[in-house]
Each structure stands twice: as structure tokens, then as C-alpha cells.
Motif scaffolding. Structure first.
Motif, PDB file in Angstrom:
ATOM      1  N   GLY B  40       0.846  -1.197   0.000  1.00  0.00           N
ATOM      2  CA  GLY B  40       0.000   0.000   0.000  1.00  0.00           C
ATOM      3  C   GLY B  40       0.866   1.226   0.000  1.00  0.00           C
ATOM      4  N   ARG B  41       0.238   2.365  -0.325  1.00  0.00           N
ATOM      5  CA  ARG B  41       1.031   3.598  -0.452  1.00  0.00           C
ATOM      6  C   ARG B  41       1.567   4.051   0.909  1.00  0.00           C
ATOM      7  N   GLY B  43       2.009   5.786   4.248  1.00  0.00           N
ATOM      8  CA  GLY B  43       1.032   6.391   5.155  1.00  0.00           C
ATOM      9  C   GLY B  43      -0.321   5.719   5.134  1.00  0.00           C
ATOM     10  N   CYS B  44      -0.389   4.475   4.602  1.00  0.00           N
ATOM     11  CA  CYS B  44      -1.691   3.819   4.537  1.00  0.00           C
ATOM     12  C   CYS B  44      -1.952   2.987   5.794  1.00  0.00           C
ATOM     13  N   GLY B  45      -0.979   2.955   6.700  1.00  0.00           N
ATOM     14  CA  GLY B  45      -1.202   2.263   7.973  1.00  0.00           C
ATOM     15  C   GLY B  45      -0.477   0.945   8.126  1.00  0.00           C
ATOM     16  N   LYS B  46       0.448   0.643   7.204  1.00  0.00           N
ATOM     17  CA  LYS B  46       1.154  -0.643   7.281  1.00  0.00           C
ATOM     18  C   LYS B  46       1.960  -0.758   8.573  1.00  0.00           C
ATOM     19  N   SER B  47       2.777   0.277   8.853  1.00  0.00           N
ATOM     20  CA  SER B  47       3.644   0.205  10.026  1.00  0.00           C
ATOM     21  C   SER B  47       2.831   0.178  11.313  1.00  0.00           C
ATOM     22  N   VAL B 219      -3.594  -5.692   0.513  1.00  0.00           N
ATOM     23  CA  VAL B 219      -3.426  -4.301   0.105  1.00  0.00           C
ATOM     24  C   VAL B 219      -4.153  -3.415   1.098  1.00  0.00           C
ATOM     25  N   LEU B 220      -3.433  -2.498   1.708  1.00  0.00           N
ATOM     26  CA  LEU B 220      -4.052  -1.527   2.610  1.00  0.00           C
ATOM     27  C   LEU B 220      -4.198  -0.215   1.859  1.00  0.00           C
TER      28      LEU B 220
END
Lengths: 285, 285
Positions: B40-41, B43-47, B219-220
């Protein structure tokens, strides 16, 4: 984590809109006022009470949440305990409020407690005014304000620009370093370090696993920053222009005047040892 | 048991002007034994999401269930023994080389196992095996982790997590900043770890890696799960809307297909497997 103190919160209140120079001067005036002793305990109560109300009003105006105020005051309790013990242990000659207790010829006066309370209230007020200043003013604006106040020293070859640059870099990197610290903390927690619990030895090794990576990364950062500054031809002796200009407004002058009057009043009452209650007594007679 | 996220919402700095919703009701399942990519792009919340997997963060709403561990928004239902969880879920952060701190490499790698209760000898033994698996031989054991190259530092840091022998391994962009061959070495290492029975969860921006190594992909997008499927199915859709890029190999295979060559899409993972497929079709013709 408790770092409510010194953290800018971007609201748009009248305190936020004030000029940083006015706020800095007002804060210093307030701190002076806080530390002037009064002639009697009742007068102390009145004066400190008034100042406490004043700073509470300012802090409330910045929309600082009560919770964050309390958390930054929470760390004071060790200080409170320490002060109480010191004041109770050290024998006091002055006795205006009477004897609290006598134990084997060792007398403790209520004055000791009042004295300790006064110091604590002063500390609380100092923390509150500092919070009001830092939560409502961008660190960079504060640095500009400081630079403005120091600029008269320039003809005396005082390195005003360099000092201001050093301070602004230091302030700028507080959040970055905090973020670094949090990142390393998370990484080491994943490796099983418990920063909050465990015996002393474990906690000390846990702390080294945090401090050493922080040192390494801050040295790297400083080197990168120095290179970046040199690439932009930074020269401390050169005249620099500013993107943001500070502006004095009527409200700033008004607050400064109000603060000056309050401080002057407190100093006068303190220096002349005026006791309103005694005066009132005289008038009544 | 799979990892389950149930309606997970996470809010940074709640009730302040800096409030930011990073996750907005994430529901997903990560199968045991899978090699799952999280894409995901920026800042999409992965971390934010991966920090929930070993309880560095706890959800604002919802729950994360990993084996018997409940990381719940409700404090009463939340398990307290994070240490057991962190032994099971190893988290390798982005740029893990910044967490090195010991005097020697073997001591640094042994730090994790020691924190999770191993004796010094056991921990060193595990450290040696972990270093061997990342391709660092005995000559590295007693060197300082600060005098080796960047790529080697990263391998040491990864060994520091592998030495804990986690059941689930979560890695955040392990190939960032590495040269192509270094990136391939690292990915082959994770492939080996996966083949030995570890569930691997990989955060990455490199779709070639997703195609060649992963069995599942999530995909987030804007704090929500946009898609959870097989990598081959992902690239069949409009991936640009999630600011992802179709791997060159996949486009090439699709073009071959549109020219009339029937390929088994699931088998095409890298250049070698594509070549195998082409040869297979030729022979069957």
C-alpha cells in the motif's frame, strides 16, 4: 510517555496569536513575581493565590488539557516528599503559626509545612507558566524572540546569530530525537527488553540498549546536518533574512503592561513589607 | 492458528488537534505458514498495523488475536504477558541496523535470546546459528557491529531477531537502501526461513518481490483492507489505484498470453519460472 512540557500544540487561541517576544518577556516577569516573599503568611496566601489564578487563566486559555497538566505535575511528588522531609527535619527559629508537635524536645512548627507548601506552589506555577509558553509558541518563534532580545549585544561581539542557530537546531531536534528514542525503544522491546519492569540490573542493560543507538544516530544526524548546511553555504557571520517576521500588536503591549503592573505591584508590596490586613486593622481602629 | 484482526481501529493522539486515524476497521486473517505481503502507499497504515502484531500498540477499537494472545482494545480482555507474545512474533523494523549497541556482533545477536530467558551459552549458540543463516561466518563473531558495512549491519540486526526463533516473523521493508544483489540475498534468506516453517509477514513497496516470494498479499488503502488475495490475482486488477506498480515480468507474461501463448499464471514467479513455463508450452505443442 510524559513529555507534555515543551510540546507545541497548534490551537488558535489569543495566547497562540500573541507575539513570541511579548510572551517571553511576560513569562520572565511572572517568574520574577512568583519568587518575591511576602511579609506575612496571609499576604503570601493572597499574593500566591492571585498569581495561581492568573496563570491558571492563561493556561486554560491555551486549551491545554487538565490531564496533560496533571501528568507533568505528577513527577513533582518526589520533590514534594523531599521538601517536606527537609523542612520538618531542619529546625526553624521563626514561629508564627504555632507548634505542630513536640517529640523528645524536638519541636516542629507549622511554619515548616507552610514553607514547604510555598516552595511547591511556586514550582507548580513555574511549570504552569512554562507550559503555557511552550504549548502556545512554536520553538522557532521562541528562538527568534531570544535572538531579538540578544541583538543589542551584537556590537560587543557576542555571537547572537550563532547562539540563536544553536538553540533553534537543538529545539528542532527534540522531537526528532524523541522519535528516534521511541523507534529504538520499540525495536528493543521486540527483542524482549522490558523498560518498565524487572530488576535494576536488567533495567540498566535495557537502558544501554537504548542510549547507545541513540548516540550513534545523533552523531550521524549531526554530521549530515553539518554537510547539508555547508552545501547551502551557511556562514554564521553573514547577514540572514527571515521568512517569518514577528509583529508586535496592541494586545501584546497590553498584556506586557498588565504583567509589568502585576510584577511591579508584587515587588512593591514585598519590598515595603506591606500587610493589607494590618493596615485594615489600623484603619478600623 | 492464523493471526486474526477484528475491526481494528487505531487513532494517534486522540482528542488533540494532531489526532490521526491510522487504521479504520481492519478485518483480516494471516494464515499460518504463509508468506504474506503487506502493501500500500506510504502512510496507509502498514507500520501501524504490524506494531499491533506484537502488542507494541494496542487497538483503539477492535482486537488482534494471535494464537492464545488477545491484544484487545478493552483493557480487561487484553493479555498482559507481552513477553511470550514477543518471543513468538519477531518484528524486524525498517533500517534495523540502528538498533545495534553491543561491543561484539555475537553479543548483540544473543541479546534477544538472553532477554527471553536463555542462559549465556544457549544464547550464544543460537546467535552463532542465526549469524550462519544470514551468511556471516565466525570471523564476524567478535568484531564490533559498528565497523562493518551497512548491508552486513542489517544482516546482524536481522540475525538478532532470527536468534529468538519466532513462530511469526514480521519484516518492515528489509530491502530498503540495499543494492539489488544484497536485496536478493536478504529475500532468499527470508524464503529459507519461511521454508523452515516460519510464517513471514513482509511489508514492501517492491512488487517484483511480492510476485516472486509471497503466497498471499494484503493491500491496505487509507487505513482499510482494500484487497486480500494471491499476488497473481492482485496484478490482474487495476493496481495503480493503490499506487502500486505491476511487475514487469507479469506484464510480459500477460503480453505473451494476449499473443496466444497459454501460460499458467500461478506458476510465473520470476524469470526462471517464466522460462520454464515457456519451455513447457513449446514441448507440449
Amino acid at each position: 510517555m510524559n513529555f507534555a512540557l515543551g510540546k507545541y500544540v497548534p490551537y488558535d487561541t489569543w495566547v497562540h496569536r500573541m507575539d513570541a517576544r511579548a510572551k517571553l518577556a511576560a513569562t520572565i516577569l511572572f517568574m520574577v513575581a512568583v519568587f518575591f516573599p511576602m511579609a506575612t503568611w496571609t499576604m503570601t496566601l493572597v499574593a500566591q493565590g492571585f498569581l495561581l489564578l492568573f496563570v491558571s487563566f492563561i493556561l486554560a486559555s491555551t486549551k491545554t488539557r487538565l490531564r496533560s497538566i496533571l501528568t507533568s505535575l505528577k513527577s513533582l511528588w518526589v520533590m514534594v516528599l523531599f521538601l517536606l522531609i527537609i523542612y520538618v527535619l531542619v529546625p526553624k527559629a521563626t514561629n508564627t503559626l504555632g507548634v505542630a508537635w513536640t517529640w523528645n524536645g524536638w519541636t516542629v512548627y507549622w511554619d515548616s509545612f507552610a514553607e514547604a507548601a510555598r516552595v511547591i506552589v511556586r514550582l507548580v506555577m513555574m511549570i504552569m507558566i512554562a507550559m503555557a509558553l511552550t504549548s502556545s509558541t512554536k520553538p522557532l518563534d521562541l528562538t527568534y524572540a531570544l535572538q531579538w532580545y540578544l541583538s543589542p549585544l551584537k556590537p560587543l561581539h557576542f555571537p547572537v546569530e550563532e547562539v540563536a542557530m544553536t538553540i533553534s537546531i537543538a529545539l528542532r531536534f527534540i522531537p526528532t530525537l524523541l522519535e528516534d528514542a521511541m523507534r529504538v525503544m520499540r525495536a528493543q522491546s521486540s527483542r524482549g527488553v522490558d523498560f518498565a519492569h524487572g530488576n535494576l540490573w536488567k533495567r540498566i542493560t535495557g537502558l544501554t540498549s537504548l542510549i547507545i543507538p541513540l548516540f550513534v544516530s545523533s552523531f550521524l544526524r549531526s554530521e549530515e546536518l553539518a554537510n547539508a548546511m555547508e552545501c547551502r553555504c551557511y556562514d554564521p557571520r553573514e547577514k540572514r533574512t527571515k521568512y517569518r517576521k514577528l509583529h508586535f500588536r496592541v494586545s501584546d503591549i497590553f498584556l506586557l503592561l498588565a504583567m509589568a503592573v502585576i510584577t511591579a505591584g508584587i515587588i512593591t508590596i514585598s519590598a515595603m513589607k506591606i500587610d493589607f490586613f494590618a493596615l485594615m486593622g489600623i484603619v478600623a481602629l | 492458528m492464523p493471526i486474526n484482526l477484528q475491526d481494528v481501529t487505531y487513532v494517534y493522539n486522540p482528542k488533540t488537534p494532531m489526532e490521526k486515524k491510522a487504521l479504520k476497521g481492519v478485518n483480516l486473517e494471516i494464515k499460518e505458514g504463509s508468506f504474506t505481503a503487506l502493501v500500500g502507499r506510504t502512510g496507509c497504515g502498514k507500520s501501524t498495523l504490524i506494531q499491533h502484531l506484537n502488542a507494541l500498540l494496542s487497538p483503539t477499537e477492535g482486537a488482534v488475536v494471535i494464537d492464545s494472545f488477545h491484544n484487545d482494545s478493552n483493557k480487561k480482555r487484553r493479555d498482559k504477558k507481552t513477553k511470550d507474545l514477543r518471543k513468538n512474533v519477531g518484528l524486524v523494523f525498517q533500517f534495523p541496523e540502528y538498533q545495534l549497541f553491543e561491543e561484539t556482533i555475537e553479543k548483540d545477536v544473543a541479546f534477544g535470546p538472553k532477554n527471553f530467558g536463555d542462559t549465556k551459552e544457549e544464547a550464544l549458540e543460537k546467535a552463532h546459528r542465526a549469524l550462519e543463516s544470514v551468511g556471516l561466518d565466525e570471523s564476524f563473531y567478535t568484531r564490533s557491529p559498528f565497523e562493518i558495512s551497512g548491508g552486513e549491519k542489517r544482516r546482524v540486526a536481522i540475525a538478532g531477531i532470527l536468534a529468538i526463533k519466532p513462530k511469526y516473523l514480521v519484516v518492515d521493508e528489509p530491502t530498503a537502501g540495499l543494492d539489488p544483489s544484497g536485496a536478493k540475498d536478504i529475500m532468499d534468506l527470508f524464503k529459507k526461513v519461511h521454508e523452515q516453517g516460519t510464517t513471514v509477514i513482509l511489508v514492501t513497496h517492491d512488487m517484483d518481490i511480492v510476485l516472486s516470494y509471497c503466497t498471499d498479499v494484503i493491500v491496505l488503502d487509507h487505513g482499510k483492507v482494500a484487497l486480500a488475495c494471491k499476488p497473481q490475482d492482485l496484478f490482474g486488477t487495476e493496481v495503480e489505484q493503490y499506487s502500486l506498480q505491476t511487475p514487469q515480468l507479469y506484464s510480459f507474461a500477460s503480453k505473451l498470453e494476449s499473443r496466444g501463448m497459454a501460460l499458467d499464471h500461478d506458476a510465473v514467479k520470476d524469470v526462471a519460472s517464466l522460462a520454464d513455463e515457456i519451455i513447457k508450452r513449446r514441448n507440449s505443442r
